[in-house]
Design a protein around this motif. Structure first.
Motif, mmCIF file in Angstrom:
data_model
loop_
_atom_site.group_PDB
_atom_site.id
_atom_site.type_symbol
_atom_site.label_atom_id
_atom_site.label_comp_id
_atom_site.label_asym_id
_atom_site.label_seq_id
_atom_site.Cartn_x
_atom_site.Cartn_y
_atom_site.Cartn_z
ATOM 1 N N PRO A 306 0.575 16.386 100.934
ATOM 2 C CA PRO A 306 1.335 16.479 99.681
ATOM 3 C C PRO A 306 2.550 17.393 99.773
ATOM 4 O O PRO A 306 2.680 18.214 100.690
ATOM 5 C CB PRO A 306 0.304 17.053 98.692
ATOM 6 C CG PRO A 306 -1.023 16.853 99.319
ATOM 7 C CD PRO A 306 -0.801 16.887 100.791
ATOM 8 N N ARG A 307 3.420 17.242 98.797
ATOM 9 C CA ARG A 307 4.667 17.997 98.760
ATOM 10 C C ARG A 307 4.428 19.498 98.747
ATOM 11 O O ARG A 307 5.144 20.257 99.410
ATOM 12 C CB ARG A 307 5.467 17.587 97.518
ATOM 13 C CG ARG A 307 6.803 18.325 97.364
ATOM 14 C CD ARG A 307 7.619 17.717 96.238
ATOM 15 N NE ARG A 307 6.851 17.663 95.002
ATOM 16 C CZ ARG A 307 7.279 17.046 93.893
ATOM 17 N NH1 ARG A 307 8.443 16.425 93.898
ATOM 18 N NH2 ARG A 307 6.534 17.055 92.801
ATOM 19 N N THR A 351 6.533 14.338 100.312
ATOM 20 C CA THR A 351 5.362 14.365 101.188
ATOM 21 C C THR A 351 5.832 14.417 102.645
ATOM 22 O O THR A 351 6.964 14.045 102.962
ATOM 23 C CB THR A 351 4.468 13.131 100.984
ATOM 24 O OG1 THR A 351 5.237 11.945 101.246
ATOM 25 C CG2 THR A 351 3.928 13.068 99.569
ATOM 26 N N GLN A 449 -4.837 9.752 100.782
ATOM 27 C CA GLN A 449 -5.465 10.865 100.072
ATOM 28 C C GLN A 449 -6.961 10.942 100.337
ATOM 29 O O GLN A 449 -7.583 11.971 100.050
ATOM 30 C CB GLN A 449 -5.195 10.748 98.571
ATOM 31 C CG GLN A 449 -3.743 11.008 98.197
ATOM 32 C CD GLN A 449 -3.460 10.750 96.734
ATOM 33 O OE1 GLN A 449 -4.211 10.058 96.047
ATOM 34 N NE2 GLN A 449 -2.358 11.298 96.240
#
Length: 486
Positions: A306-307, A351, A449
């Motif tokens: 994730p970012r 991301t 994810q």
């Protein structure tokens, strides 16, 4: 449809040999072909596979990050290719796994049941730093790991749910088939202590079964395992696939089944046992679509993260302080190969690809783990419950056998990475399995994810440097600790 009762799952024959490289390379290319034909061509034309596979697997991961559709196409394509290219070998010839009838031999495997002699452990307790952490002390340690960037917030949330629901620990109403039950990183020890009902499959080896039986006897659950015609415990998943499947079908009848893949082997044998586990899991799922699957992801792989993880890594690089002046001449001498900022691949949405593949582990290891990941994504896409968690870097026997990797682990603390002891990892990963089998499932925005949720990467995702660019320096710093461990 073909069937060969006595077969071995392996690589196809080429001029009387069974090389691994043509097959694993072709599987990776097939996976990428639909979404990136140019990448597939680059995979097929790579000159030095043992070194070229590292950036290529990273590019495949980046391709999967583009969209959910791309990730699913990759996973389905990779699994289909593996089933079409790996074979069941018999005297009459090779048969692609997708065409194999998989009949057991005439004499079925017998069963021995080992019943634990202890009372079930009713509270999650994690061995760590010479202590057993539970309750508030465990919650405090979880938050320390989170604050140090060693685990993700979702990992803390998952473990805290298990702390709050100790009735989950014994997995009531479920039966867990462990393929590779004797694996050092497998969950047998904690599951047995918690009182779970386990079906243990592993190859016939006195050292493996001494350990399995000892854990079963000292636990509180039941551990059933196959026994061969010669009276020896165990069965080989690769050479007795049909027999193992028939035994599991008999033992699992009428129960909610979980199939956990924990088997490990060196080189191409790891790909073969991964293919065998897929065969067994697929047939058991055909029997009962509610069958759950479980795997462990290695931290030394490439992941879409994730970012906020990418941003944390960028801050760590910017905040590295005066050490940057010491690193500058080393970067010059190495022509920019040392101390490279992490996340060279960042997508428009922020991301990034955490590229932590370690060349020393080899392409067959990387491909075996990648096939397992694809299988997990495919299963979840088909509506199955899947537990697939990133385990932290751990002092396993396979790590300590590799001198460079072991030395790098020894020096990892200098870069903000924590290496875990096996006893700690086993309990934490078993607790995540328990969580994944009980907690309400939520739809994921992206298939990748499956691996980032609940990840305990030891800090590798949030460090400021691309791990490979600091591996050699970490190894030098880790030599003294390796002497102490020896």
């Amino acid at each position: 449809m073909h069937s060969h009762p006595q077969t071995e799952i392996t690589f196809p024959s080429v001029d009387g040999r069974r090389p691994t490289t043509p097959t694993v390379r072709a599987i990776l290319a097939d996976a990428a072909r639909e979404i990136d034909p140019e990448l597939a061509a680059d995979i097929e034309s790579a000159h030095s596979w043992r070194s070229d596979y590292v950036p290529l697997v990273g590019r495949v991961t980046a391709a999967s990050a583009e969209s959910s559709k791309a990730a699913l196409a990759l996973a389905h394509g990779g699994v289909a290719s593996m089933r079409g290219r790996m074979v069941a070998a018999a005297p009459s010839g090779d048969v692609p796994l997708e065409e194999w009838g998989l009949e057991p031999r005439a004499t079925p495997l017998a069963t021995e049941v080992v019943r634990g002699t202890s009372s079930p452990v009713r509270e999650l307790a994690v061995p760590y730093g010479g202590s057993s952490l539970h309750g508030d002390r465990l919650r405090e340690q979880l938050r320390r790991w989170r604050d140090a960037g060693v685990v993700e917030e979702s990992f803390v949330t998952a473990i805290e749910q298990v702390i709050a629901h100790p009735e989950w620990l014994s997995l009531p109403g479920r039966r867990v088939a462990l393929l590779g039950a004797g694996a050092e990183m497998g969950p047998l020890e904690p599951l047995a202590a918690w009182g779970a009902d386990v079906l243990a499959v592993d190859r016939s080896s006195p050292s493996i079964w001494d350990r399995v039986r000892s854990l079963a006897e000292s636990g509180a659950g039941t551990v059933a395992h196959p026994v061969g015609p010669d009276g020896a415990p165990g069965a080989d998943l690769v050479t007795q696939t049909g027999d193992v499947l028939a035994w599991l079908r008999t033992r699992a009848a009428g129960s909610a089944l979980v199939v956990g893949m924990y088997a490990y082997a060196d080189g191409g044998a790891h790909v073969a046992v991964t293919a065998a586990a897929d065969v067994v899991a697929t047939r058991l799922t055909d029997d009962d679509p509610d069958t759950a699957l479980a795997y462990l992801a290695t931290p030394t792989d490439a992941f879409v993260v994730p970012r906020d993880v990418v941003q944390a890594s960028a801050r760590a690089y910017q905040d590295r302080g005066p050490v940057r002046w010491l690193q500058a001449p080393l970067r010059v001498v190495s022509r920019g190969r040392l101390f490279v900022p992490n996340y060279s691949t960042v997508l428009p949405d922020g991301t990034g690809v955490a590229d932590i593949l370690v060349p020393q582990q080899g392409p067959n290891y990387a491909m075996a783990k990648r096939i397992q990941r694809w299988r997990g994504v495919v299963a979840e896409d088909c509506g199955q419950r899947v537990s697939f968690n990133v385990a932290p870097a751990t002092w396993t026997r396979s790590v300590t056998k590799n001198r460079l990797l072991a030395a790098a682990y020894g020096g990892a603390r200098h870069f903000g990475v924590e290496i875990f002891e096996p006893a700690t990892t086993r309990v934490l990963m078993a607790a995540l399995l328990v969580h994944d089998l009980h907690a309400a499932t939520e739809a994921r925005e992206h298939p990748e994810q499956l691996f980032t949720d609940g990840a305990a990467h030891g800090g590798l995702w949030r460090v400021g440097y691309e791990p490979r660019s600091a591996l050699g320096v970490a190894a030098v710093g880790g030599l003294p600790s390796m002497v102490r461990r020896a």
